[in-house]
Design an enzyme around this catalytic site. Structure first.
Site, short mmCIF file in Angstrom:
data_model
loop_
_atom_site.label_atom_id
_atom_site.label_comp_id
_atom_site.label_asym_id
_atom_site.label_seq_id
_atom_site.Cartn_x
_atom_site.Cartn_y
_atom_site.Cartn_z
N ASP A 184 -8.12 -5.13 -6.38
CA ASP A 184 -7.52 -4.18 -5.43
C ASP A 184 -7.63 -2.75 -5.96
OD1 ASP A 184 -5.99 -2.73 -3.66
OD2 ASP A 184 -4.27 -4.07 -3.73
N SER A 240 0.83 -1.20 0.00
CA SER A 240 0.00 0.00 0.00
C SER A 240 0.87 1.26 0.00
CB SER A 240 -0.95 -0.04 1.21
OG SER A 240 -1.94 0.94 1.14
N HIS A 275 -7.46 -5.65 -1.26
CA HIS A 275 -6.22 -4.96 -0.91
C HIS A 275 -5.54 -5.59 0.30
CE1 HIS A 275 -3.36 -1.70 -0.83
NE2 HIS A 275 -3.71 -1.34 0.38
#
Length: 507
Positions: A353, A289, A446
């Protein structure tokens, strides 16, 4: 103190602390952005309404995050404590019984057994015992587990790295963000040293669900254009260590009044010190991320400063669910730099994602991905592509397939332990979160769990030698010998690679 923008040729900075209601409303109807106190731009006007609309959204979100930062942190702490209370007392039933008997076990937030909110999605602590050093998947599998561990406290890190992985924890750090005036950037270093290799892993922490400061970095659409480099996302640069008064000076004097060191400069010196002690020591950089964005920006600034030692010893960059960090020119600059220094860069994207599809790659924003994308579907089958499918996520045409895929991922959570093994079992917390994917399929996709699975279950062939064009445009070809033959001969494009096979597994 305002930032000295002399290091950049152009810029657009958002300052939520100077937001007024009048300026906020006016920006939607007026192109004169120089009159808006919360916008500092090299251009006096912005005629593109879509860009002004995105500025409007970005500044509102940042302001709301700042306003709700304390309630978010408090709620996150409660949720985290509740999850650890359940696990420490072995479930809700045992917790209830302990409460009646007055024997409730209270978890310590700084203890080695206390798991972060993010870590509760995937409680695995061990590395895959079937992926050893020499396996093409090794650094990818180690990187995602390091990225996963980066969300945890120092005691947890020490226990996992030194006692479970039998590696050395070199340090866990909180770094100063001069714009947020807090230590909001986290990273840690470990050393994987055996007889045949010596590798340091630098892992940046990603965005925690209830960390308003990290979310502000994500939503800050400020940008700086560096001559001969390109335009780069301002929020990520600030998190890495951009200096208000100096920009990116090659050398920076230590500021004794600052409560914590600055990420880029501190990590650069730590790595220099380690690498100078042994000519064989190399390192890799990773992150999930926001951590992925910092992982790819770190070598970008190294190249900007011409740090030859660190670029020569960089063995690979592995990012997972990484957002876009710069424009097309920045992408070309990075591709040339990576090729020149022969640095492999693997950008992992799992399924729907949403984060790798942000910020948008369209006419209103200039953000673009670069390098080669390893795209995994829900079966953990991998494709080497230039760009993940549905690159900007929001699409009416793509909504129903993504929701259907999220449904099958939910079903898979009940069957994967029987099809792939006990190591892949999913708990109630993750399954509950997968339910949200039926409405917002890009959110549970994610999570760390699927990225760990991708590195373990995906094909190793995508890490074998080959040019970017070969890996994207040509399928893999195999020539398999009988299992009893100890050698499997793999034809990889125009490369010929012999891979040992032991008990039906590549070693």
């Amino acid at each position: 103190m305002d930032c000295d923008k002399g290091f950049s040729s152009s810029f657009m900075l958002l300052k939520p602390e100077e937001l007024t209601l009048f300026d906020l409303i006016t920006i939607l109807f007026s192109s004169d952005i120089e009159k808006r106190k919360f916008v500092d731009s090299a251009e006096d006007k912005e005629d593109n309404f879509e860009r002004r609309w995105l500025i409007f959204i970005s500044i509102i979100v940042q302001k709301l995050l700042q306003f709700f930062s304390k309630p978010m942190s408090f709620f996150g702490s409660l949720a985290e404590m509740w999850l650890n209370l359940l696990s420490t007392n072995r479930g809700f039933g045992s917790l209830s019984l302990n409460a009646i008997e007055g024997n409730v076990l209270i978890p310590e937030k700084t203890s080695a057994s206390f798991v972060s909110f993010t870590g509760n999605y995937d409680l695995r602590t061990e590395l895959d015992r079937n992926i050893k050093h020499g396996d093409p998947r090794y650094y990818a599998a180690l990187s995602i587990m390091a990225s996963k561990a980066s969300y945890e406290n120092k005691e947890y890190l020490e226990t996992i790295v030194e006692h479970h992985w039998e590696m050395e924890l070199l340090g866990s750090y909180d770094f100063w963000n001069e714009y947020q005036e807090k230590a909001t950037t986290q990273a840690f270093l470990l050393r994987d040293k055996k007889d045949v290799h010596d590798t340091v892993v630098l892992a940046f922490r990603g965005t925690e669900p209830f960390d308003a400061d990290a979310w502000c970095s994500d939503f800050d659409l400020s940008w700086y254009e560096i001559p001969d480099v390109g335009r780069i996302h301002g929020g990520f640069m600030k998190a890495l260590g951009l200096q208000k008064s100096l920009g990116w000076p090659k050398e920076m004097k230590q500021n004794s009044s600052r409560p914590a060191p600055v990420a880029y400069y501190a990590l650069r010196e730590i790595l220099k010190d380690i690498l100078s002690q042994n000519d064989q020591t190399k390192y890799i950089v990773t992150g999930h991320s926001l951590g992925g964005a910092l992982a790819i920006l770190f070598p970008a600034v190294l190249a900007f400063h011409d740090e030859k030692l660190l670029l020569d010893r960089l063995q690979g960059i592995y990012t997972f669910g990484q957002p876009r960090v710069g424009d097309e020119n920045f992408g070309k600059y990075m591709e040339n730099m990576l090729e020149k220094n022969t640095i492999p860069y693997y950008r992992f994207v799992y399924g729907s994602d949403i984060v790798p599809r942000l910020p948008y790659d369209d006419k209103s924003l200039m953000f673009k991905h670069f390098g080669t994308c390893l795209y995994y579907n829900r079966h953990y089958e991998v494709q080497v592509v230039e760009e993940e499918p549905n690159k900007n996520y929001f699409s009416l045409r793509g909504a129903i397939p993504m929701m259907a895929n999220a449904f099958f991922e939910l079903i898979r959570s009940f069957t994967i332990s029987s099809t792939k093994g006990r190591d892949y079992k999913e708990g109630w917390f993750l399954r509950g979160f997968r339910v949200t994917g039926l409405v917002l399929p890009g959110v549970p996709a994610h999570l760390i769990q699927d990225y760990v699975n991708s590195t373990r279950l995906g094909s190793a062939n995508v890490f074998l030698p080959g040019t970017k064009e070969e890996r994207v445009n040509k399928p893999l070809t195999f020539c398999k010998y009988p299992v009893q033959d100890p050698i499997k001969h793999v034809i990889y494009r125009d490369w010929s690679v012999c891979v040992l096979v032991f008990q039906n597994r590549e070693v």
